[in-house]
Design a protein around this motif. Sequence first.
Motif, short mmCIF file in Angstrom:
data_model
loop_
_atom_site.label_atom_id
_atom_site.label_comp_id
_atom_site.label_asym_id
_atom_site.label_seq_id
_atom_site.Cartn_x
_atom_site.Cartn_y
_atom_site.Cartn_z
N SER A 151 -6.74 1.94 -1.86
CA SER A 151 -5.56 1.72 -0.69
C SER A 151 -5.95 2.06 0.66
O SER A 151 -5.19 1.61 1.65
N SER A 162 -6.92 0.08 8.00
CA SER A 162 -7.34 -1.16 8.85
C SER A 162 -6.10 -2.03 9.29
O SER A 162 -6.20 -2.46 10.40
N SER A 163 -5.34 -2.24 8.25
CA SER A 163 -4.16 -3.17 8.63
C SER A 163 -3.12 -2.42 9.86
O SER A 163 -2.64 -3.12 10.44
N PHE A 193 0.82 -1.24 -0.19
CA PHE A 193 0.01 0.03 0.10
C PHE A 193 0.95 1.25 0.07
O PHE A 193 0.53 2.33 -0.56
N GLU A 230 -8.37 2.35 2.77
CA GLU A 230 -9.11 1.97 4.03
C GLU A 230 -8.42 0.66 4.36
O GLU A 230 -8.19 0.17 5.43
N PRO A 231 -8.03 -0.39 3.48
CA PRO A 231 -7.38 -1.72 3.82
C PRO A 231 -5.94 -1.21 4.48
O PRO A 231 -5.62 -2.01 5.37
#
Length: 395
Positions: A209, A215-216, A3, A211-212
């Motif tokens: 890219s 979240s990660s 990301f 949101e993930p």
Amino acid sequence: MVFGAAFIGAALLLTWGAELAQLDLPQGLAVAILAFIAILPEYAVDLLFAWQAAADPSKASLALANMTGANRLLIGIGWSLIVIVGAIGARRAFKKNSKSDKSSRKSSDSTGSSCYSMQLSRLAAVDVVLLGFISLYMLQMLVRSSLTLVDTIVLFGAFGFYVWRLWRAPKEEPEFIGPPALISTWRPALRRTATIGLMAVAAAVILLSAEPFSSSLVMAGNQLGIQEFLMVQWIAPLATESAELIPAAIFAWRQSADEGLGTLLSSKINQWTLLVGAIPVTYSLSGGTLSGLPIDTMQQQEIFLTAAQSIFAVLLLINLRLNTREAGLILTLFLADFAASVTLSPDEQIWARLGFSSLYLILAIGIAIKRRRLFAPAIRDSVMIDPKQLARESS
């Protein structure tokens, strides 16, 4: 890592797109569009938390945490970094140009002196004054219990005025380097299609890219025992801000202050107006209510501190110039604030937030007194003088 690489790639596409857009749009408006696309990660993260807050009130603080963290990072790290990069680029160019004339090393100008200054054009007064107005408006959040649709109207109105002023500015053709130099030679229809394509792809990459990635980061923080609030406030914005810091740094290296520092000025205005204004709208749509997003005591203090830092930075820039000493002061204060937020206990952090807010405002008052004669010309340029006249007198 994946990301992060995506954000860097998107940032490069944004840089090219913003340069090419100046062939068809006023420079300030092209930079504003670049800034808007570059802060899409903040929109995605903040509005996601605002939407969830209607069903889960604990998410409200996370929406505001990401906003305040991103805003303070933008000034504390972003403005400082741009001036430092500009100083390094200018010194490199100065040494290169002075090889043929050793006596020129003794000259005292913005590139050869020990204190480099990044100079904005008079048209940047629009950004500086508007940012000052918005920051003063946000100080009242210290005594507010919610962020409401009334705030949306005020903030959206301020952004509308900003775009209206920039739209009236003249177009300027930049000096192209790399792929934009080739694309700029294409016929207008094909060039515009390519410009829109570059920005659209960059926007899509950023949105997909954000949101993930966030979240990660939150998940990683939980695994490492780091508070979710700290991950959302500092770590997520630090990564997502790269989409605007990288293009701005490239422009600063090329000694283009209006596109380098100007990009971050425009990003700050975007975040303070469109982003903050969109939060209560999103919350209201999600919850089916006209009530505003709740603000707890901690968030009142966070927003107040963010506004105080912004006022301090605006007053440093009221002369449309930011030097390395001032950038160093901005960076030092931010790092101290950051260290306090991650090392002190919750009770101690209350005093730290109020203390740093007071320090920023005290320094701001001192600067305002010293530079009080600059206020009237800056306000006149930002509100009354035709942008085309400002551009002509700056050239």
